[in-house]
Design a protein around this motif. Structure first.
Motif, PDB file in Angstrom:
ATOM      1  N   UNK A 246       0.814  -1.216   0.000  1.00  0.00           N
ATOM      2  CA  UNK A 246       0.000   0.000   0.000  1.00  0.00           C
ATOM      3  C   UNK A 246       0.849   1.267   0.000  1.00  0.00           C
ATOM      4  N   UNK A 247       1.982   1.252   0.699  1.00  0.00           N
ATOM      5  CA  UNK A 247       2.781   2.474   0.859  1.00  0.00           C
ATOM      6  C   UNK A 247       4.124   2.420   0.125  1.00  0.00           C
ATOM      7  N   UNK A 248       4.368   1.329  -0.572  1.00  0.00           N
ATOM      8  CA  UNK A 248       5.615   1.169  -1.338  1.00  0.00           C
ATOM      9  C   UNK A 248       6.848   1.309  -0.444  1.00  0.00           C
ATOM     10  N   UNK A 249       6.758   0.737   0.738  1.00  0.00           N
ATOM     11  CA  UNK A 249       7.891   0.692   1.657  1.00  0.00           C
ATOM     12  C   UNK A 249       8.525  -0.696   1.555  1.00  0.00           C
ATOM     13  N   UNK A 250       9.825  -0.793   1.393  1.00  0.00           N
ATOM     14  CA  UNK A 250      10.465  -2.110   1.294  1.00  0.00           C
ATOM     15  C   UNK A 250      10.118  -2.997   2.495  1.00  0.00           C
ATOM     16  N   UNK A 251       9.852  -4.256   2.225  1.00  0.00           N
ATOM     17  CA  UNK A 251       9.491  -5.179   3.298  1.00  0.00           C
ATOM     18  C   UNK A 251      10.600  -5.272   4.343  1.00  0.00           C
ATOM     19  N   UNK A 252      11.823  -5.161   3.880  1.00  0.00           N
ATOM     20  CA  UNK A 252      12.952  -5.269   4.811  1.00  0.00           C
ATOM     21  C   UNK A 252      12.935  -4.132   5.830  1.00  0.00           C
ATOM     22  N   UNK A 253      12.498  -2.941   5.420  1.00  0.00           N
ATOM     23  CA  UNK A 253      12.420  -1.804   6.341  1.00  0.00           C
ATOM     24  C   UNK A 253      11.360  -2.044   7.413  1.00  0.00           C
ATOM     25  N   UNK A 254      10.213  -2.596   6.983  1.00  0.00           N
ATOM     26  CA  UNK A 254       9.117  -2.855   7.923  1.00  0.00           C
ATOM     27  C   UNK A 254       9.500  -3.976   8.881  1.00  0.00           C
ATOM     28  N   UNK A 255      10.105  -5.033   8.323  1.00  0.00           N
ATOM     29  CA  UNK A 255      10.530  -6.159   9.155  1.00  0.00           C
ATOM     30  C   UNK A 255      11.554  -5.712  10.188  1.00  0.00           C
ATOM     31  N   UNK A 256      12.495  -4.873   9.763  1.00  0.00           N
ATOM     32  CA  UNK A 256      13.527  -4.361  10.673  1.00  0.00           C
ATOM     33  C   UNK A 256      12.906  -3.523  11.785  1.00  0.00           C
ATOM     34  N   UNK A 257      11.915  -2.690  11.412  1.00  0.00           N
ATOM     35  CA  UNK A 257      11.246  -1.839  12.406  1.00  0.00           C
ATOM     36  C   UNK A 257      10.496  -2.685  13.434  1.00  0.00           C
ATOM     37  N   UNK A 258       9.791  -3.711  12.938  1.00  0.00           N
ATOM     38  CA  UNK A 258       9.061  -4.594  13.850  1.00  0.00           C
ATOM     39  C   UNK A 258      10.023  -5.323  14.792  1.00  0.00           C
ATOM     40  N   UNK A 259      11.137  -5.785  14.248  1.00  0.00           N
ATOM     41  CA  UNK A 259      12.122  -6.519  15.045  1.00  0.00           C
ATOM     42  C   UNK A 259      12.675  -5.632  16.156  1.00  0.00           C
ATOM     43  N   UNK A 260      12.923  -4.354  15.837  1.00  0.00           N
ATOM     44  CA  UNK A 260      13.466  -3.434  16.843  1.00  0.00           C
ATOM     45  C   UNK A 260      12.484  -3.181  17.974  1.00  0.00           C
ATOM     46  N   UNK A 261      11.196  -3.407  17.691  1.00  0.00           N
ATOM     47  CA  UNK A 261      10.144  -3.208  18.702  1.00  0.00           C
ATOM     48  C   UNK A 261       9.772  -4.518  19.402  1.00  0.00           C
ATOM     49  N   UNK A 262      10.438  -5.596  19.009  1.00  0.00           N
ATOM     50  CA  UNK A 262      10.139  -6.890  19.609  1.00  0.00           C
ATOM     51  C   UNK A 262       8.825  -7.474  19.147  1.00  0.00           C
ATOM     52  N   UNK A 263       8.417  -7.148  17.907  1.00  0.00           N
ATOM     53  CA  UNK A 263       7.139  -7.608  17.360  1.00  0.00           C
ATOM     54  C   UNK A 263       7.407  -8.600  16.225  1.00  0.00           C
TER      55      UNK A 263
END
Length: 285
Positions: A246-263
Motif C-alpha cells: 500500500x505504501x511502497x515501503x520495502x518489506x525489509x524496512x518494515x521487518x527491521x522496524x518490527x524486530x526493533x520493537x520486539x514484534x
C-alpha cells in the motif's frame, strides 16, 4: 403547546399536517421510545453551564430532553422540510436555536465561538443516520473544535468497531482513528422497534470522551494515519505485506522496524496496540 413525540399517532398526525414523508436517502428514522432520549440526555450530563450541539434533530424528540438540562442547545438540520415542524414542536424552549445546513460543511469552531462563548463546556449529542456515522464522527474529531464529549446513537455493528479495543479482531482503521482523539465506551442498546419507521438493525448509544492532551508520542500524525489505513487495507495479509504494497515501503524496512520493537514479522494489523502502531509509525516516518 406540548407534544408527546414518542406517541405514534401524534407523530403521524404532525408529519401528515406538514406534508412530511421519510427520506431513505437521508436515513431518517425517528425515535418513538420514550425511555431512550431521557437516558441519552442523562448520559450526556449537561447542566446550565453546558452548551450542546445536536446533529439532525428530526422532529425534536431528543432535543426536548436536551433543552430541559442544558444551558443552550443548537441543532444543525439539513432537511429544510423539518424546519416548520421543529418550530412547532420546540417553540416552548427559549434555549433552543436551529442552524439550517449540513454539519459536514459547518465550521464547528466558529459556531462554538459564536453560540457558546459564555459556556464552560460544549458537548455533542445525536441520533446519527447509519450511512454517515463514521464521516460525521471523524469530522467532529478531526476538526479539533473545543468539544469535551460526544454521545451518539449509531448502528450496533458500527458501535462495536468504534469502541473496540486495539489489538482485538473487531478493531479497524476507524478504531485507531477514534482512539487517537478520544476514549470510547458503549453505553446501552436500542432495539429496532424503537424507531419510526423501523430499521433492519439494532442501535447502540456510545460515548466519546475527547483527550485533553495527546495520549501517544507520534512525531508524524499524517504518517501515523497513512500507516493505520494501509495496515487494515487487507486484513488477512500480514502487516508487512499489506503496508509494503500500500505504501511502497520495502518489506525489509518494515521487518527491521518490527524486530526493533520486539514484534513478530508475521503479525497482522488487528493484533497491534495503539502504542505499537505509534512506535512503528515513528520509525517508518
Amino acid at each position: 403547546m406540548s407534544y408527546d413525540l414518542c406517541d405514534y399517532n401524534t407523530v403521524n398526525a404532525l408529519l401528515k399536517r406538514h406534508g412530511f414523508t421519510f427520506s431513505k436517502a437521508l436515513g431518517q428514522n425517528f425515535l418513538i421510545d420514550s425511555s431512550v432520549c431521557p437516558a441519552m440526555a442523562a448520559e450526556l450530563g449537561a447542566d446550565e453551564n453546558t452548551g450542546v450541539i445536536e446533529i439532525g434533530p428530526g422532529i425534536g424528540v431528543l432535543t426536548k430532553e436536551l433543552c430541559l438540562t442544558a444551558g443552550k442547545v443548537v441543532a444543525i438540520e439539513l432537511d429544510s422540510r423539518l424546519y416548520p415542524v421543529l418550530e412547532e414542536t420546540l417553540g416552548e424552549f427559549d434555549n433552543f436555536e436551529l442552524v439550517c445546513g449540513d454539519v459536514m460543511k459547518t465550521d464547528l469552531t466558529a459556531l462554538i465561538n459564536e453560540k457558546f462563548a459564555s459556556f464552560d463546556s460544549v458537548k455533542v449529542c445525536a441520533n446519527l443516520p447509519y450511512y454517515i456515522t463514521s464521516p460525521v464522527i471523524m469530522m467532529l474529531l478531526e476538526s479539533e473544535a473545543p468539544i469535551d464529549e460526544i454521545v451518539v446513537m449509531v448502528q450496533k455493528e458500527a458501535a462495536e468497531r468504534l469502541c473496540a479495543e486495539m489489538g482485538t479482531r473487531q478493531a479497524g482503521a476507524v478504531t485507531a482513528a477514534v482512539r487517537y482523539y478520544a476514549d470510547a465506551q458503549m453505553l446501552f442498546e436500542i432495539g429496532r422497534e424503537s424507531f419510526m419507521p423501523s430499521p433492519k438493525v439494532d442501535s447502540e448509544v456510545i460515548r466519546l470522551t475527547l483527550h485533553k492532551e495527546q495520549r501517544y508520542d507520534i512525531s508524524d500524525k499524517a504518517g501515523f494515519f497513512r500507516l493505520v489505513k494501509a495496515a487494515f487495507a487487507q486484513r488477512r495479509k500480514t502487516l508487512v505485506n499489506t503496508v509494503s504494497s500500500s505504501l511502497a515501503i520495502p518489506k525489509s524496512d518494515i521487518t527491521s522496524a518490527l524486530k526493533s520493537l520486539g514484534i513478530s514479522e508475521s503479525i497482522r494489523a488487528e493484533n497491534l496496540t495503539m502504542g505499537e502502531f505509534a512506535a512503528l509509525a515513528n520509525i517508518l516516518f
